[in-house]
Every structure is written in structure tokens, then in C-alpha cells.
Design a protein around this motif. Structure first.
Motif, short mmCIF file in Angstrom:
data_model
loop_
_atom_site.label_atom_id
_atom_site.label_comp_id
_atom_site.label_asym_id
_atom_site.label_seq_id
_atom_site.Cartn_x
_atom_site.Cartn_y
_atom_site.Cartn_z
N GLN A 89 1.47 4.38 4.53
CA GLN A 89 1.30 5.70 3.94
C GLN A 89 2.13 5.84 2.67
O GLN A 89 3.15 5.18 2.50
CB GLN A 89 1.76 6.79 4.92
N TRP A 90 1.69 6.73 1.80
CA TRP A 90 2.54 7.20 0.73
C TRP A 90 3.43 8.30 1.28
O TRP A 90 3.01 9.05 2.18
CB TRP A 90 1.70 7.77 -0.42
N ARG B 145 11.05 9.31 10.08
CA ARG B 145 9.80 9.70 9.41
C ARG B 145 9.45 8.81 8.22
O ARG B 145 8.33 8.33 8.12
CB ARG B 145 9.88 11.16 8.95
N ILE B 146 10.39 8.63 7.30
CA ILE B 146 10.03 7.96 6.04
C ILE B 146 9.73 6.48 6.26
O ILE B 146 8.66 5.99 5.85
CB ILE B 146 11.13 8.16 4.98
N LYS B 147 10.63 5.75 6.89
CA LYS B 147 10.39 4.33 7.09
C LYS B 147 9.16 4.05 7.95
O LYS B 147 8.35 3.17 7.61
CB LYS B 147 11.63 3.64 7.65
N PRO B 148 8.94 4.78 9.06
CA PRO B 148 7.71 4.55 9.82
C PRO B 148 6.45 4.82 9.01
O PRO B 148 5.46 4.08 9.14
CB PRO B 148 7.84 5.52 11.00
N ALA B 149 6.47 5.86 8.17
CA ALA B 149 5.29 6.15 7.35
C ALA B 149 5.02 5.03 6.35
O ALA B 149 3.89 4.59 6.18
CB ALA B 149 5.48 7.48 6.62
N SER C 204 0.81 -1.22 0.00
CA SER C 204 0.00 0.00 0.00
C SER C 204 0.85 1.27 0.00
O SER C 204 0.60 2.19 -0.76
CB SER C 204 -0.95 0.00 1.20
N GLY C 205 1.86 1.36 0.88
CA GLY C 205 2.69 2.54 0.94
C GLY C 205 3.61 2.66 -0.27
O GLY C 205 4.14 1.66 -0.75
N ARG C 206 3.78 3.88 -0.76
CA ARG C 206 4.67 4.15 -1.88
C ARG C 206 5.54 5.36 -1.54
O ARG C 206 5.10 6.28 -0.85
CB ARG C 206 3.89 4.44 -3.16
N PHE C 207 6.75 5.35 -2.05
CA PHE C 207 7.70 6.43 -1.82
C PHE C 207 7.94 7.14 -3.15
O PHE C 207 8.46 6.54 -4.10
CB PHE C 207 8.99 5.85 -1.24
N ILE C 208 7.55 8.42 -3.23
CA ILE C 208 7.67 9.21 -4.44
C ILE C 208 8.57 10.41 -4.17
O ILE C 208 8.35 11.15 -3.20
CB ILE C 208 6.29 9.73 -4.91
N SER C 209 9.57 10.62 -5.00
CA SER C 209 10.41 11.81 -4.87
C SER C 209 10.26 12.69 -6.10
O SER C 209 10.06 12.20 -7.21
CB SER C 209 11.89 11.43 -4.66
N LEU C 210 10.36 14.00 -5.88
CA LEU C 210 10.38 14.97 -6.96
C LEU C 210 11.75 15.64 -6.96
O LEU C 210 12.23 16.08 -5.91
CB LEU C 210 9.28 16.02 -6.81
N GLU C 211 12.35 15.69 -8.14
CA GLU C 211 13.69 16.23 -8.29
C GLU C 211 13.71 17.29 -9.38
O GLU C 211 12.77 17.42 -10.17
CB GLU C 211 14.68 15.11 -8.64
N LEU D 31 -3.67 13.17 -4.66
CA LEU D 31 -3.70 11.88 -3.96
C LEU D 31 -4.74 11.89 -2.85
O LEU D 31 -5.43 10.89 -2.61
CB LEU D 31 -2.32 11.56 -3.41
N ALA D 32 -4.85 13.04 -2.16
CA ALA D 32 -5.86 13.13 -1.10
C ALA D 32 -7.26 12.96 -1.68
O ALA D 32 -8.13 12.32 -1.06
CB ALA D 32 -5.74 14.48 -0.39
N ASP D 33 -7.48 13.50 -2.88
CA ASP D 33 -8.78 13.34 -3.54
C ASP D 33 -9.08 11.87 -3.83
O ASP D 33 -10.26 11.49 -3.96
CB ASP D 33 -8.81 14.12 -4.86
N ARG D 34 -8.02 11.06 -3.94
CA ARG D 34 -8.19 9.63 -4.18
C ARG D 34 -8.24 8.84 -2.88
O ARG D 34 -8.23 7.61 -2.89
CB ARG D 34 -7.06 9.11 -5.07
N GLY D 35 -8.25 9.54 -1.76
CA GLY D 35 -8.33 8.88 -0.47
C GLY D 35 -7.03 8.27 0.01
O GLY D 35 -7.04 7.39 0.88
N ILE D 36 -5.90 8.72 -0.53
CA ILE D 36 -4.60 8.16 -0.16
C ILE D 36 -4.04 8.91 1.04
O ILE D 36 -3.95 10.14 1.03
CB ILE D 36 -3.62 8.23 -1.35
N ASN D 37 -3.67 8.18 2.06
CA ASN D 37 -3.05 8.74 3.26
C ASN D 37 -1.56 8.93 3.00
O ASN D 37 -0.89 8.01 2.54
CB ASN D 37 -3.28 7.81 4.45
N MET D 38 -1.04 10.12 3.28
CA MET D 38 0.34 10.38 2.88
C MET D 38 1.09 11.25 3.87
O MET D 38 0.49 11.96 4.69
CB MET D 38 0.36 11.04 1.50
#
Length: 213
Positions: A95-96, A86-90, A7-14, A32-39
Motif C-alpha cells: 500500500q501507499w 499501521r505504517i510498516k504493515p501497510a 509498489s508501496g510508497r510512504f508520503i508525508s505532508l508537513e 491516487l484512488a483515481d489512479r487505482g492506488i491502494n492506500m
């Protein structure tokens, strides 16, 4: 090691200076929030109290305050704390995670533009993070002149140590990001950030379509 779970995904913007990363991070989070994704929305360097303190050291002061080698180590220290706290616990909680910059910025700014070998940057990253990489990295591209104008409009006379560097440095950064995208096409996607904000957001969502629930 990519971050993805069921379920959780890690997205970076560069991207380089003035590419519009912060704007697109906010737009992506809203979509993503509109799609109900917790992030979790976060940034580098930063994201934790300790990493934000390191950010202040890195971003402020004269361009020559730190060498590229020292910058690489400071970024790595901030990233290690950020990932652990933060990142690994999320991700573990399903979470995304949307992160404004990650390891590829170090590879571009300190690596190619700063003269630090990419293998050394990645070895330090592996030690600090266990080799954690995003599931998808979106690299926003904008012509250097346009990026400079955007950054100047945004920052005025308060440009940070990286934005204040010359065109040759930023050309090297842009070339580095493009090479990373070429070398790692399964993870990285190039986005034309010179387009309108709406068009850029649409392109980003298109490049995430295979990850969206």
C-alpha cells in the motif's frame, strides 16, 4: 532508511499551522484512488488507539503543559506504535501510506522552535522506528499571517497547544521546515500553499510524478 518498495510508497505532508495539510491529504488520496492506488491515510500523532491517546495528551491543555523535551519523547512513543502497527504493515502489503505530519514536524516544532538538538531528535527517531523516513515529504508553505487566519477560521477559540503559540515560535517552525527541505532535496519538496487548493494539488502531484506508477 527510506520506506519505498516495488509498489508501496510512504508520503508525508508537513507544514505550519493553517498550511492546508488536511485538505491536501484528502485531495491527494482522491487523486491516487483515481489512479487505482491502494492506500492508507493516517496522521501524527495518531493512527492507532495508543497513539491517539498520546495525541490527546499532547494537543490539549495549557501551552506550558509539557516541555519541548517531554513533547519529543511523547511524539516518539506515539510514532513508534503507529509505525509498528499501521505504517510498516501497510507498506509491506504494497500500500501507499499518506501521513499528515511525521518526523519533520518534531524536528521543526520541538527541535528548532523548541530548542532540542536535531541530532537528538533523529537519534530518538532511529531508536523508535529504525530510522524510517518517507519516500517523499511535501512541505506546504504559507505566510504566517495567512496561516494564522486560516487556523483561527478553522479552530475558533479551540486552538490546540501548538497553534496557540506566538508568531516567533511559528516563524522558527517555518524556517526549520525550509532548512530541512534545503538540506534534504531528494526527499523533500517545498509547495506554495498560498495558491488555490487546485493549484496546490497539481503541484503536489507534479512533485510525486517520479513515484507514480
Amino acid at each position: 532508511m527510506n520506506a519505498g518498495s516495488s509498489s508501496g510508497r510512504f508520503i508525508s505532508l508537513e507544514g505550519g499551522e493553517g498550511a492546508g495539510k488536511s485538505t491536501q491529504v484528502a485531495r491527494l488520496a482522491a487523486a491516487l484512488a483515481d489512479r487505482g492506488i491502494n492506500m492508507l491515510v493516517t496522521r501524527e500523532p495518531g493512527g492507532t488507539e495508543g497513539a491517539e491517546a498520546i495525541r490527546a495528551l499532547l494537543m490539549q491543555g495549557d501551552v506550558t503543559r509539557w516541555s519541548a523535551r517531554t513533547e519529543t519523547l511523547l511524539f516518539a512513543a506515539a510514532r513508534a506504535d503507529h509505525i509498528e502497527k499501521r505504517i510498516k504493515p501497510a507498506l509491506a502489503a504494497g500500500q501507499w501510506v499518506i501521513c499528515d505530519r511525521f518526523i519533520d514536524s518534531t524536528r521543526a516544532y520541538q527541535g528548532v522552535a523548541g530548542g532540542i538538538d536535531d541530532a537528538a531528535v533523529l537519534a530518538i527517531h532511529d531508536f523508535c522506528t529504525g530510522g524510517l523516513l518517507p519516500d517523499r515529504t511535501l512541505i506546504l508553505e504559507v505566510p504566517i499571517d495567512e496561516g494564522r487566519a486560516r487556523a483561527a477560521s478553522r479552530d475558533g477559540a479551540a486552538a490546540d497547544r501548538f497553534a496557540a503559540r506566538g508568531d516567533r515560535f511559528h516563524a522558527d517552525v517555518a524556517a526549520a521546515f525550509r532548512r530541512i527541505a534545503t538540506d534534504e532535496p531528494e526527499r523533500c519538496r517545498l509547495i506554495n500553499a498560498a495558491a488555490s487548493p487546485d493549484a496546490v494539488t497539481t503541484a503536489i502531484l507534479h512533485q510525486l510524478a517520479d513515484l507514480l506508477p
